[in-house]
Design a protein around this motif. Structure first.
Motif, short mmCIF file in Angstrom:
data_model
loop_
_atom_site.label_atom_id
_atom_site.label_comp_id
_atom_site.label_asym_id
_atom_site.label_seq_id
_atom_site.Cartn_x
_atom_site.Cartn_y
_atom_site.Cartn_z
N SER A 83 0.89 -1.31 -0.13
CA SER A 83 -0.01 -0.06 0.12
C SER A 83 1.02 1.23 -0.05
O SER A 83 0.45 2.20 -0.65
N LEU A 84 1.85 1.21 0.74
CA LEU A 84 2.79 2.39 0.65
C LEU A 84 3.27 2.50 -0.60
O LEU A 84 3.67 3.69 -0.82
N ILE A 85 3.95 1.45 -1.10
CA ILE A 85 4.41 1.63 -2.63
C ILE A 85 3.50 2.21 -3.46
O ILE A 85 3.86 3.11 -4.36
N GLY A 86 2.09 1.77 -3.34
CA GLY A 86 1.02 2.27 -4.23
C GLY A 86 0.72 3.71 -4.00
O GLY A 86 0.57 4.55 -5.05
N VAL A 87 0.78 4.04 -2.72
CA VAL A 87 0.54 5.61 -2.47
C VAL A 87 1.61 6.49 -2.74
O VAL A 87 1.42 7.68 -3.50
N THR A 88 2.86 5.79 -3.06
CA THR A 88 4.07 6.69 -3.37
C THR A 88 3.88 7.02 -4.84
O THR A 88 4.20 7.79 -5.49
N ILE A 89 3.46 5.87 -5.63
CA ILE A 89 3.55 6.15 -6.93
C ILE A 89 2.46 6.88 -7.44
O ILE A 89 2.74 7.87 -8.52
N LEU A 90 1.41 6.65 -6.65
CA LEU A 90 0.33 7.62 -7.18
C LEU A 90 0.42 9.22 -6.75
O LEU A 90 0.34 10.03 -7.60
N PHE A 91 1.05 9.36 -5.59
CA PHE A 91 1.46 10.66 -5.20
C PHE A 91 2.55 11.28 -6.30
O PHE A 91 2.55 12.53 -6.79
N THR A 92 3.24 10.41 -6.60
CA THR A 92 4.50 10.86 -7.74
C THR A 92 3.90 11.44 -8.92
O THR A 92 4.20 12.17 -9.57
N PHE A 93 3.02 10.29 -9.77
CA PHE A 93 2.31 10.95 -10.74
C PHE A 93 1.48 12.28 -10.30
O PHE A 93 1.24 13.04 -11.40
N MET B 228 1.00 18.05 -11.82
CA MET B 228 0.90 19.23 -11.40
C MET B 228 2.04 20.26 -12.00
O MET B 228 1.51 21.18 -12.16
N TYR B 229 3.13 19.71 -11.36
CA TYR B 229 4.39 20.66 -11.85
C TYR B 229 5.13 20.15 -12.71
O TYR B 229 6.05 21.12 -13.27
N GLY B 230 5.01 19.17 -13.54
CA GLY B 230 5.82 18.78 -14.62
C GLY B 230 5.36 19.09 -15.98
O GLY B 230 4.85 18.47 -16.71
N GLN B 231 5.28 20.66 -16.14
CA GLN B 231 4.71 21.01 -17.40
C GLN B 231 5.65 21.38 -18.43
O GLN B 231 6.51 22.02 -18.46
#
Length: 149
Positions: free
Chosen positions: A131-141, A146-149
């Motif tokens: 779950s922690l890995i999934g949350v980290t990947i989701l948060f990274t995306f 948001m900021y990678g334009q």
């Protein structure tokens, strides 16, 4: 008056104004009666729907006695750059608030959880780690979107 209904006009700052109207009055008539000269800057929202048609009657919208219509008053285009414009220019246009601090705060929390996962591995089960890995990947995306334009 006979046949009149009372409507509560609720604003964004939680203030209310009571309007006494006829059910056959129109949305445009309500705007011009209670906001003369500001009709184009006032938006009415009733039951989550923006009331855009000024010719629509209150009866056709099923607005009855003691209903709440939410009002949003926007500033006219000429009056927007006011005293706050100088303050925004001093900060470089960066508005500080809870929204701008949410992503860094979530990053700190996520980093702290990863720190505890690495140093106190016995406290984390396999599903918790996945779950922690999934949350980290989701948060990274989310951050990249948001900021990678």
């Amino acid at each position: 008056c006979s046949g009149c209904i009372t409507i509560r006009l609720k604003f964004l700052n939680d203030t209310e104004e009571v309007a006494v109207v006829h059910p056959d009055d129109t949305v445009g008539g309500l705007k011009s009666k209670y906001f003369p000269g500001q009709e184009s800057q006032v938006k009415f929202i009733y039951r989550g729907r923006l009331l855009q048609d000024p010719g629509q009657t209150l009866r056709s919208l099923h607005i009855s006695d003691n209903c709440v219509i939410h009002c949003h008053r926007s500033c006219p285009a000429a009056a927007r750059p006011g005293p706050g414009a100088a303050a925004a220019a001093d900060t470089g246009g960066l508005a500080l608030g809870v929204g701008s601090l949410l992503v860094p705060a979530a990053m700190v929390v996520l980093a702290a959880v990863w720190y505890f996962r690495i140093n106190y591995r016995q406290l984390f089960s396999t599903p918790a780690t996945v779950s922690l890995i999934g949350v980290t990947i989701l948060f990274t995306f989310l951050v990249l979107g948001m900021y990678g334009q």
